[in-house]
Design an enzyme around this catalytic site. Structure first.
Site, PDB file in Angstrom:
ATOM      1  N   ASP A 220      -4.097  -4.655   6.306  1.00  0.00           N
ATOM      2  CA  ASP A 220      -4.429  -5.605   5.244  1.00  0.00           C
ATOM      3  C   ASP A 220      -3.199  -6.476   4.968  1.00  0.00           C
ATOM      4  OD1 ASP A 220      -5.873  -6.867   3.254  1.00  0.00           O
ATOM      5  OD2 ASP A 220      -5.537  -5.302   1.759  1.00  0.00           O
TER       6      ASP A 220
ATOM      7  N   HIS B  57      -2.801  -1.235  -3.128  1.00  0.00           N
ATOM      8  CA  HIS B  57      -3.986  -0.406  -2.918  1.00  0.00           C
ATOM      9  C   HIS B  57      -3.904   0.829  -3.814  1.00  0.00           C
ATOM     10  CE1 HIS B  57      -4.365  -2.115   1.445  1.00  0.00           C
ATOM     11  NE2 HIS B  57      -4.800  -2.958   0.527  1.00  0.00           N
TER      12      HIS B  57
ATOM     13  N   SER C  65       0.866  -1.171   0.000  1.00  0.00           N
ATOM     14  CA  SER C  65       0.000   0.000   0.000  1.00  0.00           C
ATOM     15  C   SER C  65       0.910   1.231   0.000  1.00  0.00           C
ATOM     16  CB  SER C  65      -0.950  -0.033   1.204  1.00  0.00           C
ATOM     17  OG  SER C  65      -1.909   0.992   1.109  1.00  0.00           O
TER      18      SER C  65
END
Length: 201
Positions: A142, A45, A18
């Protein structure tokens, strides 16, 4: 359960990233040679509603084929698959069939679609102990649950050294889950990954 890294048994690599993860990917992917005989599946992401420039960016820098896959594409060795924006990317391998990509518009997981956890969990089911999961820089958790799924299936997990991450929350969450085999810098990961070169030579 075999929880040590053995380049000779790795059948696939899954990577989650991310915030700050693109920089780490830029240290990993361009060093992989054409003889790298393992598929790499990547979730980064990205902002919803915007096209991802990552396939174009990395295609110019990498020896491996860079793919933004379609649903049901068969997973080929020596290719890097980037999850398309707005879709979860999963691995399907049912009934002895070759693993393939599945794209889903199911609700976001951990506020993200694509989700690292979704990729990791499905890949763990498909590849079992032949899977290597890598958690890179990111600003949420995540990937931690997906990393547990990989370890529970007998696979191996690496996390980026938080001291080298722009946003350390993601690797820290995986480490806190107690399922990370090794904490490595991106440069060390790249060196280790090159051990997975084409075993047919």
């Amino acid at each position: 359960m075999n929880t040590s890294f053995d380049a000779q048994r790795i059948g696939a690599v899954v990577i989650g990233a991310s915030a700050g993860g693109v920089e780490a990917l830029n240290q990993l992917l361009p060093v992989l040679p054409k003889t790298f005989a393992v598929p790499v599946l990547v979730v980064v992401h990205v902002r919803q509603g915007q096209p991802s420039l990552l396939p174009v960016l990395f295609a110019a820098r990498c020896a491996l084929a860079i793919v933004e896959p379609f649903d049901k594409d068969e997973i080929a060795p020596g290719a890097v698959y980037f999850a398309p924006p707005g879709y979860h990317m999963l691995v399907e391998a049912e009934g002895g069939a070759a693993p393939s990509i599945a794209l889903s518009v199911d609700p976001p997981v951990r506020f993200s679609r694509p989700s690292v956890d979704v990729l990791f969990e499905s890949a763990a089911h498909a590849y079992g102990q032949r899977l290597l999961g890598i958690v890179l820089s990111g600003a949420n958790d995540d990937g931690a649950r997906g990393a547990r799924a990989i370890r529970d299936a007998g696979g191996v997990c690496w996390a980026q050294d938080p001291a080298t991450a722009t946003a350390p929350a993601m690797p820290l969450a995986a480490i806190a889950e107690g399922v990370v085999n090794e904490v490595l810098t991106p440069d060390d990961m790249a060196m280790r990954l090159t051990q997975c070169i084409d075993r047919r030579q």
